[in-house]
Scaffold this motif. Sequence first.
Motif, mmCIF file in Angstrom:
data_model
loop_
_atom_site.group_PDB
_atom_site.id
_atom_site.type_symbol
_atom_site.label_atom_id
_atom_site.label_comp_id
_atom_site.label_asym_id
_atom_site.label_seq_id
_atom_site.Cartn_x
_atom_site.Cartn_y
_atom_site.Cartn_z
ATOM 1 N N PRO A 259 0.820 -1.213 0.000
ATOM 2 C CA PRO A 259 0.000 0.000 0.000
ATOM 3 C C PRO A 259 0.852 1.260 0.000
ATOM 4 C CG PRO A 259 0.109 -0.900 2.215
ATOM 5 C CD PRO A 259 0.841 -1.867 1.325
ATOM 6 N N GLY A 260 0.237 2.349 -0.421
ATOM 7 C CA GLY A 260 0.891 3.645 -0.331
ATOM 8 C C GLY A 260 1.571 4.057 -1.620
ATOM 9 N N PRO A 261 1.523 5.348 -1.960
ATOM 10 C CA PRO A 261 2.251 5.846 -3.139
ATOM 11 C C PRO A 261 3.753 5.828 -2.889
ATOM 12 C CG PRO A 261 1.217 7.666 -1.948
ATOM 13 C CD PRO A 261 0.732 6.400 -1.301
ATOM 14 N N ASP A 262 4.524 5.829 -3.982
ATOM 15 C CA ASP A 262 5.978 5.723 -3.866
ATOM 16 C C ASP A 262 6.604 6.856 -3.051
ATOM 17 O OD1 ASP A 262 5.501 3.550 -5.381
ATOM 18 O OD2 ASP A 262 6.676 4.176 -7.132
ATOM 19 N N PRO A 263 6.219 8.132 -3.225
ATOM 20 C CA PRO A 263 6.844 9.189 -2.402
ATOM 21 C C PRO A 263 6.657 8.963 -0.897
ATOM 22 C CG PRO A 263 5.678 10.149 -4.260
ATOM 23 C CD PRO A 263 5.300 8.707 -4.231
ATOM 24 N N ASP A 264 5.491 8.443 -0.520
ATOM 25 C CA ASP A 264 5.266 8.172 0.905
ATOM 26 C C ASP A 264 6.187 7.067 1.408
ATOM 27 O OD1 ASP A 264 3.338 10.089 0.882
ATOM 28 O OD2 ASP A 264 1.634 8.710 0.928
ATOM 29 N N LEU A 361 11.120 -0.454 -5.582
ATOM 30 C CA LEU A 361 9.738 -0.197 -5.982
ATOM 31 C C LEU A 361 9.537 -0.442 -7.476
ATOM 32 C CD1 LEU A 361 8.887 2.977 -3.886
ATOM 33 C CD2 LEU A 361 7.774 0.747 -3.729
ATOM 34 N N ARG A 365 6.894 -3.153 -8.743
ATOM 35 C CA ARG A 365 5.738 -2.828 -9.586
ATOM 36 C C ARG A 365 5.776 -3.631 -10.894
ATOM 37 N NH1 ARG A 365 3.345 -0.821 -5.250
ATOM 38 N NH2 ARG A 365 3.967 1.304 -4.697
ATOM 39 N N LYS A 447 0.005 -0.201 8.187
ATOM 40 C CA LYS A 447 -0.690 0.884 7.520
ATOM 41 C C LYS A 447 -2.128 1.062 7.994
ATOM 42 C CE LYS A 447 2.189 2.740 4.554
ATOM 43 N NZ LYS A 447 2.460 4.174 4.530
#
Length: 449
Positions: A259-264, A361, A365, A447
């Motif tokens: 979960p979560g976007p890459d910047p986070d 990442l 992906r 999370k």
Amino acid sequence: MNSSHDRGIPPVLWAVLTFLLCPGCGEPRGVREEREAAVLEGKAYESPRPERELPALAGPLAVNDLLRHAFLGNASLEADYHLWRQALERIAPASSWDQPQLGFEYLTSSGMMRAWDRTTLEISQTIPTAGKLGFKKDAAFAEAMAARRRFENAKFMIQARVLSASADYTYLGEAIAANQENLRLLSYVAELAAARLKVGLGRQEDLLKAQVEVETAENDLKMLQAQRPAQGAALNALLGREASLPLPFPVSEPVDPVPGPDPDLIRLAAERNPELAAMAEEVRGRKDALAYARRAWVPDLTLGYEVMGDLEASVTGMLTLPLRAGRIRAAIREARAAMSETEARRLGASDDLQARVVIALAMLRDADRQVGLYTVSILPKAEQALAAAIAGYGAAGGGDFLDVLDIQRTLLETRLARARAVAGRAKALSELEAAVGMDHGTWNKEKAP
């Protein structure tokens, strides 16, 4: 300063007061909690490794069993724990004054004096000034905290290495299974070719080609099976087991999304990575060491109490003179350079960490995409195509033998490609978990709100 014996402080009492009133004997706040945490962590290593309750590694083998075994049995990880304990034990010496000194003098030419009156005893204690002791013990505490963070980082690195080796070992198991199925299907196709030839519907070259494919498949299978002892030995070494012990293939884990976007995730790694945390503690310790080196310009005080039998008692005092200016300046420059070096290493490690997370990442992906594509589309279609080709070839006068072999190779390559994608995903995930400082399989738990 002299005083008569009846008004003086007895030497023993003076020594007791010195220790009781010693302001340098205290430890920084949090040391007790750190020791308690170390004792709790050390319960895993109280018994010798052969006597520890290690998970039974029998099939079906779960990856979490491998990790528990590694955390209890890996000798390098245990060594990092003892480095943490060593650093904790260096705090107490840094938090206390140096040992007091006891002097003794006996007057030989004393005339008619008693032996006790000829004896002079002196006890003295050097007292650091200008907060030197505080900086010294804070630096030692920072080093201990850095050692703890490095132990935590060692756990995550062992976790990543075990998961990566397990992914390779699991892929080997999948490859063996796929090649066994491939050999079974080729053997069936060879039987069909022989049956067609027997009734006059096939060709001799088809049967020979099928036999060559079967023998090639058998050789490929044996080559894969020959790799199992070596890969098992490498994984056993990480687990702290004898290299020759048998190790079943781990079962495949469910492919849960991260979960979560890459910047986070990049920001989370910067906040949680234990190696960066260790370097931050080292920087703090180097700053305290620099402050301690600068305090060398301030003299230290040595107090003493001297008694000569029943005749005389005196209190003495002495200052250390900071006359070795070149030595003091060199120590300050060294401490400043050490602080700058540690800060530069921390910045470099932060840059490397961002790259590690971005690479992991990207691989994760792409592996997710490949696993989904092979699982949902390519693999089912290849299986259907092979079933149709074999059915057509088995029918009287139908199908093409070369088409069957071509589709069979495609199916094997598809199965192996999917297994490689799953293994690559597991390795990328293990790298990401180590970078973020997260236990394996806890993404959704951590999370969750």
